[in-house]
Design an enzyme around this catalytic site. Structure first.
Site, PDB file in Angstrom:
ATOM      1  N   GLU A  74      36.297  19.421 -25.787  1.00  0.00           N
ATOM      2  CA  GLU A  74      36.095  20.794 -24.767  1.00  0.00           C
ATOM      3  C   GLU A  74      36.619  21.782 -25.810  1.00  0.00           C
ATOM      4  O   GLU A  74      36.629  22.575 -25.164  1.00  0.00           O
ATOM      5  CB  GLU A  74      36.701  20.230 -23.512  1.00  0.00           C
ATOM      6  CG  GLU A  74      38.394  20.267 -23.662  1.00  0.00           C
ATOM      7  CD  GLU A  74      39.000  20.299 -22.128  1.00  0.00           C
ATOM      8  OE1 GLU A  74      39.270  19.141 -21.833  1.00  0.00           O
ATOM      9  OE2 GLU A  74      38.815  21.357 -21.570  1.00  0.00           O
ATOM     10  N   CYS A 119      38.400  17.292 -19.921  1.00  0.00           N
ATOM     11  CA  CYS A 119      38.796  16.225 -20.496  1.00  0.00           C
ATOM     12  C   CYS A 119      38.238  14.661 -20.215  1.00  0.00           C
ATOM     13  O   CYS A 119      38.677  13.726 -20.921  1.00  0.00           O
ATOM     14  CB  CYS A 119      40.411  15.986 -20.205  1.00  0.00           C
ATOM     15  SG  CYS A 119      41.171  17.295 -20.680  1.00  0.00           S
ATOM     16  N   HIS A 139      44.569   9.858 -17.823  1.00  0.00           N
ATOM     17  CA  HIS A 139      44.713  11.056 -18.521  1.00  0.00           C
ATOM     18  C   HIS A 139      46.031  11.937 -18.346  1.00  0.00           C
ATOM     19  O   HIS A 139      46.172  11.984 -17.121  1.00  0.00           O
ATOM     20  CB  HIS A 139      43.271  12.012 -18.227  1.00  0.00           C
ATOM     21  CG  HIS A 139      43.479  13.259 -18.622  1.00  0.00           C
ATOM     22  ND1 HIS A 139      43.594  13.582 -20.015  1.00  0.00           N
ATOM     23  CD2 HIS A 139      43.507  14.536 -17.858  1.00  0.00           C
ATOM     24  CE1 HIS A 139      43.811  15.192 -19.934  1.00  0.00           C
ATOM     25  NE2 HIS A 139      43.642  15.777 -18.548  1.00  0.00           N
TER      26      HIS A 139
HETATM   27  N1  COA Z   1      65.004  19.944 -14.458  1.00  0.00           N
HETATM   28  C1  COA Z   1      64.278  18.813 -14.237  1.00  0.00           C
HETATM   29  N2  COA Z   1      62.683  19.082 -13.572  1.00  0.00           N
HETATM   30  C2  COA Z   1      62.504  20.299 -13.380  1.00  0.00           C
HETATM   31  C3  COA Z   1      63.537  21.515 -13.777  1.00  0.00           C
HETATM   32  C4  COA Z   1      64.709  21.217 -14.259  1.00  0.00           C
HETATM   33  N3  COA Z   1      65.471  21.978 -14.545  1.00  0.00           N
HETATM   34  N4  COA Z   1      62.785  22.664 -13.254  1.00  0.00           N
HETATM   35  C5  COA Z   1      61.525  22.327 -12.712  1.00  0.00           C
HETATM   36  N5  COA Z   1      61.407  21.202 -12.861  1.00  0.00           N
HETATM   37  C6  COA Z   1      60.250  20.331 -12.352  1.00  0.00           C
HETATM   38  C7  COA Z   1      59.526  20.815 -11.032  1.00  0.00           C
HETATM   39  O1  COA Z   1      60.373  20.314  -9.994  1.00  0.00           O
HETATM   40  C8  COA Z   1      58.175  20.281 -11.215  1.00  0.00           C
HETATM   41  O2  COA Z   1      58.232  18.904 -10.770  1.00  0.00           O
HETATM   42  P1  COA Z   1      57.468  18.350  -9.542  1.00  0.00           P
HETATM   43  O3  COA Z   1      55.913  18.788  -9.986  1.00  0.00           O
HETATM   44  O4  COA Z   1      57.525  16.892  -9.835  1.00  0.00           O
HETATM   45  O5  COA Z   1      58.285  18.902  -8.480  1.00  0.00           O
HETATM   46  C9  COA Z   1      58.014  20.240 -12.546  1.00  0.00           C
HETATM   47  O6  COA Z   1      59.186  20.611 -13.143  1.00  0.00           O
HETATM   48  C10 COA Z   1      57.259  21.610 -13.109  1.00  0.00           C
HETATM   49  O7  COA Z   1      57.623  22.653 -12.526  1.00  0.00           O
HETATM   50  P2  COA Z   1      56.886  23.841 -11.948  1.00  0.00           P
HETATM   51  O8  COA Z   1      57.646  24.959 -11.495  1.00  0.00           O
HETATM   52  O9  COA Z   1      55.731  23.234 -10.995  1.00  0.00           O
HETATM   53  O10 COA Z   1      56.217  24.229 -13.099  1.00  0.00           O
HETATM   54  P3  COA Z   1      55.272  25.600 -13.453  1.00  0.00           P
HETATM   55  O11 COA Z   1      54.871  26.084 -12.252  1.00  0.00           O
HETATM   56  O12 COA Z   1      55.650  26.063 -14.830  1.00  0.00           O
HETATM   57  O13 COA Z   1      53.709  24.766 -13.678  1.00  0.00           O
HETATM   58  C11 COA Z   1      52.092  23.206 -14.412  1.00  0.00           C
HETATM   59  C12 COA Z   1      53.560  23.302 -13.920  1.00  0.00           C
HETATM   60  C13 COA Z   1      51.722  21.669 -14.694  1.00  0.00           C
HETATM   61  C14 COA Z   1      51.209  23.671 -13.250  1.00  0.00           C
HETATM   62  C15 COA Z   1      51.642  24.075 -15.701  1.00  0.00           C
HETATM   63  O14 COA Z   1      52.392  23.645 -16.702  1.00  0.00           O
HETATM   64  C16 COA Z   1      50.261  24.185 -16.040  1.00  0.00           C
HETATM   65  O15 COA Z   1      49.339  24.600 -15.295  1.00  0.00           O
HETATM   66  N6  COA Z   1      49.842  23.345 -16.905  1.00  0.00           N
HETATM   67  C17 COA Z   1      48.217  22.948 -17.241  1.00  0.00           C
HETATM   68  C18 COA Z   1      47.759  22.022 -16.293  1.00  0.00           C
HETATM   69  C19 COA Z   1      46.312  21.579 -16.754  1.00  0.00           C
HETATM   70  O16 COA Z   1      46.046  21.460 -17.870  1.00  0.00           O
HETATM   71  N7  COA Z   1      45.541  21.329 -16.011  1.00  0.00           N
HETATM   72  C20 COA Z   1      44.079  20.898 -16.122  1.00  0.00           C
HETATM   73  C21 COA Z   1      43.962  19.494 -16.736  1.00  0.00           C
HETATM   74  S1  COA Z   1      44.428  18.096 -15.544  1.00  0.00           S
END
Ligand code: COA
Length: 382
Positions: A79, A111, A233
């Site tokens: 992709e 993906c 994935h």
């Molecule tokens: N210690 C441990 N865990 C922690 C933490 C800390 N200090 N701070 C945050 N976390 C955890 C959160 O609880 C969360 O876990 P959970 O989802 O199990 O509750 C995780 O870390 C991520 O935190 P979050 O606040 O949701 O992160 P974010 O707003 O930065 O976004 C994604 C996370 C995954 C949504 C973001 O990285 C993203 O958009 N990635 C791309 C996804 C993608 O490619 N999708 C398409 C293909 S499937």
């Protein structure tokens, strides 16, 4: 007749960014990445690397063990394509000396498309079992700086040889599918980075993979307990844990994290490799587990947009004689660690341009992108 994955090899990039470096500079607790996302680092290409150079390296190592004259198709899933018209696999013909009497085509659906390529290959070999097909998954996941997706970047390629009587995994007939039109992640033609609705992408992933399981369960006499290990994935490895928990709740079966634990080690270190991610999970499971002979693997493939497939495969008796974990260790260990400033410069300097430019030799990989002249990408062996 058994048909499936006979052999595989992987490649990644010259550079790596440790996520502790990103966390420190962004003032984020490093545990958010290591525990919250389940990621330690991500691979990043040098200016003279891309999906073609990684694919060429993985395929070159793989094909050194096989008779290239038996290959009839190259199915290249990606992709992060480098051209809107020419299939990336066509470049490999020159670089790897593939015969001309081979069909070469590129596949796209976020993906997911590596799985479509694998299944197309299996179906083709059912008709002509003496033939072999090279399936390649290769991607560079680049997200915009200072976005939620930034820590989930990555890069890597897995090349697989699909044959009758495979040495590694027989792909069993009968898949479950799910397609729904959802804008969770997409990359328009004029953008070098994707648009992502992070939370929607997690929800869409869970909905689609659960539905794909339901579709398979309605078509095959297969219980969730008949699956010995699950592969996912992994846009970040925590996603596999989330999916397993959702599947357990949905099916009412207890599904322990032991079912996925060994599948995450490579993706933790590589980051998101898009089409290759599921097949890095497979590689890790085969490498990390000595007791898989005769066991059934369940594959959850997902591509945003969104398409999901669940299918199964049986690990072959002597698979341990046909795996090369030391090659992956070398790929991961040879990467050069970036400082934060070097990472930012590398990220900002990336441009998808057809104007003439020359790259400085950086990568030590066997193939490199030397630049663009006359609007054409130029690759060379080194
Ligand atoms: N210690 C441990 N865990 C922690 C933490 C800390 N200090 N701070 C945050 N976390 C955890 C959160 O609880 C969360 O876990 P959970 O989802 O199990 O509750 C995780 O870390 C991520 O935190 P979050 O606040 O949701 O992160 P974010 O707003 O930065 O976004 C994604 C996370 C995954 C949504 C973001 O990285 C993203 O958009 N990635 C791309 C996804 C993608 O490619 N999708 C398409 C293909 S499937």
């Amino acid at each position: 007749m058994k048909i499936g994955i006979h052999d595989l090899e992987v490649a990644t990039t010259h550079y790596v960014l440790d996520l502790d470096t990103l966390a420190e500079r962004h003032g984020i607790d490093p545990k958010k990445f290591s525990i919250g996302l389940g990621q330690d680092a991500f691979s990043m290409p040098a200016p003279d690397e891309d999906i073609v150079t990684m694919a060429a390296e993985a395929a070159d190592t793989l094909l050194a063990r096989h008779d290239v004259s038996k290959i009839r198709q190259v199915l290249f899933a990606t992709e992060s394509s480098v051209d809107q018209s020419k299939a990336a696999g066509v470049y490999l013909h020159e670089l790897l000396g593939l015969p001309a009497n081979v069909r070469s085509v590129e596949l796209k659906q976020a993906c997911y498309s590596g799985t479509a390529a694998l299944q197309m290959a299996v179906n083709a070999i059912a008709r002509t079992p003496e033939e072999q097909i090279l399936v390649i998954t290769s991607d560079v996941a680049r997200y915009a700086l200072e976005t939620g997706g930034e820590p989930t970047q990555g890069a890597g390629a897995v090349a697989m040889l699909i044959t009758a009587n495979p040495n590694l995994v027989e792909i069993e007939p009968g898949s479950g599918f799910h397609t729904s039109d959802v804008n969770d992640f997409w990359r328009p033609n004029d953008s070098t980075t994707p648009y992502v609705d992070g939370q929607l992408s997690l929800d869409a992933y869970l909905t689609a993979t659960t539905a794909a399981w339901d579709d398979l369960a309605a078509r095959r006499d297969l219980s969730i307990d008949d699956v010995d290990k699950f592969l996912h994935h992994q846009p970040f490895t925590k996603m596999a844990r989330k999916q397993l928990a959702a599947l357990a709740e949905h099916t009412g079966h207890e599904l322990s994290d032991e079912l996925i634990e060994e599948s995450m080690s490579y993706n933790r270190a590589l980051g998101n490799t898009y089409t290759a991610s599921l097949y890095f999970a497979l590689t890790a499971q085969l490498h990390n587990n000595e007791n898989l002979a005769g066991k059934r693997l369940g594959f959850f493939s997902y591509g945003s947009g969104a398409v999901a497939e669940f299918f199964t495969g049986m690990v072959q008796e002597n698979y341990r004689d046909h795996i090369y974990p030391e090659h992956v260790a070398k790929q991961l260990g040879n990467r050069v660690e970036l400082t934060y400033d070097e990472y930012r410069t590398l990220h900002s300097d990336f441009a998808a341009t057809s104007e003439t430019y020359t790259t400085q030799p950086t990568t030590h990989a066997p193939f490199r992108l030397s630049g663009v002249t006359e609007f054409q990408r130029r690759y060379e062996a080194q």
